[in-house]
Scaffold this motif. Structure first.
Motif, short mmCIF file in Angstrom:
data_model
loop_
_atom_site.label_atom_id
_atom_site.label_comp_id
_atom_site.label_asym_id
_atom_site.label_seq_id
_atom_site.Cartn_x
_atom_site.Cartn_y
_atom_site.Cartn_z
N UNK A 331 10.01 96.36 -11.26
CA UNK A 331 8.70 95.77 -10.79
C UNK A 331 8.51 95.13 -9.41
N UNK A 332 7.44 95.32 -8.90
CA UNK A 332 7.17 94.99 -7.55
C UNK A 332 7.37 93.29 -7.45
N UNK A 333 7.13 92.62 -8.35
CA UNK A 333 6.86 91.30 -8.25
C UNK A 333 8.20 90.52 -8.42
N UNK A 334 9.49 91.67 -9.10
CA UNK A 334 10.61 91.04 -9.28
C UNK A 334 11.81 91.50 -8.68
N UNK A 335 11.73 92.61 -8.31
CA UNK A 335 12.83 93.33 -7.69
C UNK A 335 13.44 92.72 -6.38
N UNK A 336 12.74 91.92 -5.82
CA UNK A 336 13.19 91.27 -4.57
C UNK A 336 13.58 89.78 -4.67
N UNK A 337 13.41 89.35 -6.02
CA UNK A 337 13.90 87.88 -6.14
C UNK A 337 15.48 87.84 -6.42
N UNK A 338 15.89 86.85 -5.86
CA UNK A 338 17.21 86.20 -6.16
C UNK A 338 17.34 86.29 -7.58
N UNK A 339 18.94 86.37 -8.07
CA UNK A 339 19.01 86.09 -9.65
C UNK A 339 18.93 84.82 -9.99
#
Length: 376
Positions: A331-339
């Motif tokens: 998901x473009x909205x999630x894939x770059x977020x830290x865990x």
């Protein structure tokens, strides 16, 4: 009221009786043709199915939510409340329909109290869209929330909206919302699972390290945190929203895995020696790791425990599962977020999670909330 008189019935059943035996015929007689939704949703242990006779001591009883179209809410809402105050029966299934509202700021709860006059009832009249927006902290427009929006809604709130029961739904808004919110979209689910494994990876070695320096109490405390995180992970894996702390164990107990996993979790909590504690935790890690592999979201990851670097502590190295899952988040909205995850993976203050405005502000500050609208 006492908890032994009258006989206890589950709150959702009691709400259904209130609707069928009282509210429905009154509305039919006075407002024929009115389109509305009747449900028991929102706050309350009965909505999650965990109420008992003890629940009757406050904020429990014959309660109902009525939802009207916006124009009807404005036109009829106050009249319906007054009408029901005059015409509701004094009791349903033996339980008073009147509630005494406390003036004590240290005990601001409502309790059932018999009355001979008008009923101060708990049939609340709402407009569905506004109610959903208030409960979720999102501007409800009838569509499934965006991926990042899901991260700002506590699981307790999602459980309150999707739990309980709907007794009638002429409008269709609530039923549609409950369907849309029944569980996370797959990409959000994958991300939250990765974040939950990451939480476990951060502390699994501390059980041994605390014990090594003679801090057995600290070791036990970390173990209890890991048990809690494993329970929440199991709820995620079995697609069940996790309630807040009071009901977490009860919700876990209803899972398919509970019977086989609970002995290891109890053993870890009860252990008074580090090696025993570590052994029970290791058994639990491996069982949940096998669950994760069985779901099939990633290629299988070795579920066996192993040393933590060169130290003599046996752990799962849970970050292996976190990384495997994170690689599947597209998901473009999630894939770059830290865990870091959803709001209740990084905050557990009841007072905070009960304030959608504060949750949204904190989520925005961490760069993953709903973008603030112009003028706010």
């Amino acid at each position: 009221m006492t908890i032994s008189d009258p006989d206890f019935v589950p709150g959702v059943e009691l709400s259904g009786a209130l609707y069928e035996e009282a509210v429905r015929p009154i509305l039919r007689d006075v407002f024929p043709g009115l389109r509305y939704t009747a449900a028991r949703v929102g706050s309350g242990s009965e909505v999650l199915g965990f109420d008992t006779a003890r629940s009757a001591d406050h904020e429990w009883g014959p309660r109902l939510e009525l939802f009207l179209a916006p124009a009807d809410r404005d036109r009829y809402g106050a009249d319906i409340r007054l009408l029901l105050a005059e015409r509701l029966p004094k009791r349903v299934r033996g339980w008073p329909t009147n509630f005494r509202r406390s003036d004590d700021p240290l005990d601001p709860v409502g309790r059932m109290l018999p009355t001979e006059g008008p009923v101060d009832h708990r049939v609340d009249v709402h407009e569905a869209g506004a109610w959903l927006s208030e409960r979720l902290g999102l501007e409800w427009a009838g569509a499934v929330p965006a991926d990042r929006e899901w991260l700002t809604v506590p699981q307790q709130r999602l459980a309150e909206v999707t739990g309980g029961a709907v007794f009638r739904d002429d409008l269709g808004v609530l039923t549609a919302a409950r369907g849309a919110l029944a569980w996370y979209p797959e990409q959000v689910w994958r991300y939250l699972l990765a974040c939950q494994w990451q939480r476990i990876s951060q502390e699994e070695a501390f059980v041994g390290r605390c014990a090594e320096v003679g801090d057995d109490l600290g070791s036990a405390l970390v173990a209890s945190r890991l048990v809690r995180d494993l329970m929440r992970l199991c709820l995620l894996l079995e697609r069940r929203y996790a309630p807040y702390g009071k009901w977490l164990g009860s919700a876990f107990g209803r899972l398919a895995v509970a019977e086989s996993l609970a002995p290891s979790l109890r053993g870890a909590l009860a252990a008074t020696e580090y090696r025993v504690r570590e052994g029970h935790l290791g058994d639990a890690y491996e069982a949940v790791a096998r669950m994760q592999n069985a779901v099939g979201l990633t290629d299988p990851v070795d579920p066996g425990r192993r040393p933590y670097h060169s130290r003599p502590f046996l752990v799962l190295r849970a970050e292996r599962f976190a990384r495997a899952l994170a690689r599947t988040v597209t998901s473009p909205e999630l894939r770059g977020l830290p865990l870091v995850g959803g709001v209740d993976q990084w905050a557990d203050s009841t007072d905070l999670l009960g304030r959608p405005d504060a949750v949204q502000a904190m989520a925005r500050s961490l760069g993953r909330g709903v973008p603030e609208r112009a003028g706010q």
